[in-house]
Design a protein around this motif. Sequence first.
Motif, PDB file in Angstrom:
ATOM      1  N   UNK A 101      10.933  11.224  -2.509  1.00 30.10           N
ATOM      2  CA  UNK A 101      10.282  10.440  -1.222  1.00 30.10           C
ATOM      3  C   UNK A 101      11.224   9.565  -0.548  1.00 30.10           C
ATOM      4  N   UNK A 102      11.005   9.593   0.038  1.00 25.68           N
ATOM      5  CA  UNK A 102      12.227   8.200   0.678  1.00 25.68           C
ATOM      6  C   UNK A 102      12.328   7.400   2.377  1.00 25.68           C
ATOM      7  N   UNK A 158       1.035  -1.509   0.330  1.00 24.36           N
ATOM      8  CA  UNK A 158       0.141   0.148   0.295  1.00 24.36           C
ATOM      9  C   UNK A 158       0.923   1.453  -0.159  1.00 24.36           C
ATOM     10  N   UNK A 159       1.713   0.657   0.579  1.00 23.95           N
ATOM     11  CA  UNK A 159       2.633   2.500   0.838  1.00 23.95           C
ATOM     12  C   UNK A 159       3.053   3.291  -1.225  1.00 23.95           C
ATOM     13  N   UNK A 160       3.922   1.614  -1.682  1.00 20.29           N
ATOM     14  CA  UNK A 160       3.857   1.771  -3.060  1.00 20.29           C
ATOM     15  C   UNK A 160       2.667   2.512  -3.510  1.00 20.29           C
ATOM     16  N   UNK A 181       6.741  19.020   2.695  1.00 21.76           N
ATOM     17  CA  UNK A 181       7.548  17.235   3.343  1.00 21.76           C
ATOM     18  C   UNK A 181       5.854  17.239   3.884  1.00 21.76           C
ATOM     19  N   UNK A 182       5.723  15.896   3.120  1.00 21.97           N
ATOM     20  CA  UNK A 182       4.570  15.237   4.337  1.00 21.97           C
ATOM     21  C   UNK A 182       5.041  13.240   4.312  1.00 21.97           C
ATOM     22  N   UNK A 183       4.313  12.612   5.582  1.00 26.67           N
ATOM     23  CA  UNK A 183       4.456  11.402   5.879  1.00 26.67           C
ATOM     24  C   UNK A 183       3.455  10.692   5.230  1.00 26.67           C
ATOM     25  N   UNK A 184       4.155   9.998   3.990  1.00 26.86           N
ATOM     26  CA  UNK A 184       3.639   8.941   3.733  1.00 26.86           C
ATOM     27  C   UNK A 184       3.074   7.915   4.213  1.00 26.86           C
ATOM     28  N   UNK A 185       2.887   7.315   5.903  1.00 29.42           N
ATOM     29  CA  UNK A 185       2.075   6.849   5.913  1.00 29.42           C
ATOM     30  C   UNK A 185       1.466   6.990   6.519  1.00 29.42           C
ATOM     31  N   UNK A 186       1.882   8.326   6.800  1.00 31.45           N
ATOM     32  CA  UNK A 186       0.165   9.027   7.797  1.00 31.45           C
ATOM     33  C   UNK A 186      -0.458   9.332   7.053  1.00 31.45           C
TER      34      UNK A 186
END
Length: 339
Positions: free
Chosen positions: A191-192, A109-111, A309-314
Motif C-alpha cells: 500500500x502507499x 477513514x483511509x487508515x 492494484x486497487x485504489x483505496x480512495x475509490x
Amino acid sequence: MRDKLEQIKVEALEKLKECQTSQMLDEVRVKYLGKKGELTAILRGMGQLSAEERPIVGKIANEVRETIENAIQEALKEIKNKEKNYRLSLETIDVTMPGKRNKIGGLHPLTKALDEIKEIFIGMGFSVAEGPEVELDYYNFEALNIPKNHPARDEQDTFYINQNVVLRTQTSPVQIRVMENKKPPIRIIAPGRVYRSDTADATHSPIFHQIEGLVVDKGITMASLKGTLDTFAKRMFGEKTRTKFRPHHFPFTEPSAEVDVSCFVCGGEGCRVCKGSGWIEILGCGMVHPDVLRAGGIDPDVYSGFAFGLGLERIVMIKYGIDDIRLFYENDVRFLKQF
Ligand code: DAH
C-alpha cells in the motif's frame, strides 16, 4: 460618668453589629479601647473621682471593657467563620455539574479501510511490502513493460523530478523491487501514496493511495487470482458479494482483467451507487507478464504469478457514499468525525 459608660457600651455594641470585616472590628476596638480610645480616656480620668465612687465606677468601666472585648471576640469569630464559609463555597465542587468530555481523536477513514484490507490479506498469508514514493523511471515504467510511447508516460500524468526520476504514478514498481529482493514464493501487498499531475476535482487528486498485490510461485494460475480476489471481495463487502472479471489491458499483465463486485447497496438490482448497472468496478489485475517476471529476476518458465492494484480512495468513497475525493485531505473534523 456612669451614663457616659453606659452610652459607650451601647454605642460600641451597636457599631460592632455593623462590622463586616475584621478590619472594621479593629477600628471599633481602637475607637473605644485603644490608647486614645473613649473608654481608656474615662479610665484615665478616674483619678479625679472620690474614693467611694472610684471602685464602683472602676468596676462598671471594667465590665463595659470586658463586654466590648467579648463582643469583639464574638464578632471576630463570626466574621472569620463567614470568610471561611465564603472561601469554601468558592472551592466546593458541584458533583451534579455535567463533566467536560475529553475529545478523543479517531483514525482517518483511509487508515481504517487500509487496516481492514491489510487484515484480510494478512489472513490469506500475505505480508506487507513498501517502496519509495520518489521512484526511478525504470521501476515505475520500464521494468513494468510500459513502453516509451505509452500514454501513461505522458508528462501530463507524471511528476518528473528529472529524466530518470519520477514521483511514482502507481504502486506497481514495488512488484519489481520485491522480486529483485526475494525468491518465490512471494505473496505481498504494497500500500502507499501515488502521484499524478491531475487537476483536483471531485474524482481526481494529484495524490492518492493504491494497494498493490503480487503473488509469484510455481503453478500460480488465473484460478488462484480469481479465488484470492473473490475471497477479498466477500470479506470486504459482505459474504453475498459476487465478482465479475472483465477482460482488460495492462502492459504488465497478460491476460489482464478488471474486477467488478456486485453492488453491496442494492445487491445487484441497480441503484444510484452502482449507477443502475448492479456492478461496481474495484480493481485491475492479471497474470504477471513474463517480461515483468524477467525484469524482477524470476524465470517465467519456472514460475508464474498474478498481480492486482486497487485504489483505496475509490473503495472508501463507494463504501460510504462519499462524492468528493478532496474531503479525504481537507481534514475537516466534521467530515472525519463521521467514521
Ligand atoms: N497500476 C495500475 C494503475 O495504476 C493498477 C493495476 C492494474 C495494478 C493491474 C496491477 C495490475 O498490479 O495487475 O492503474
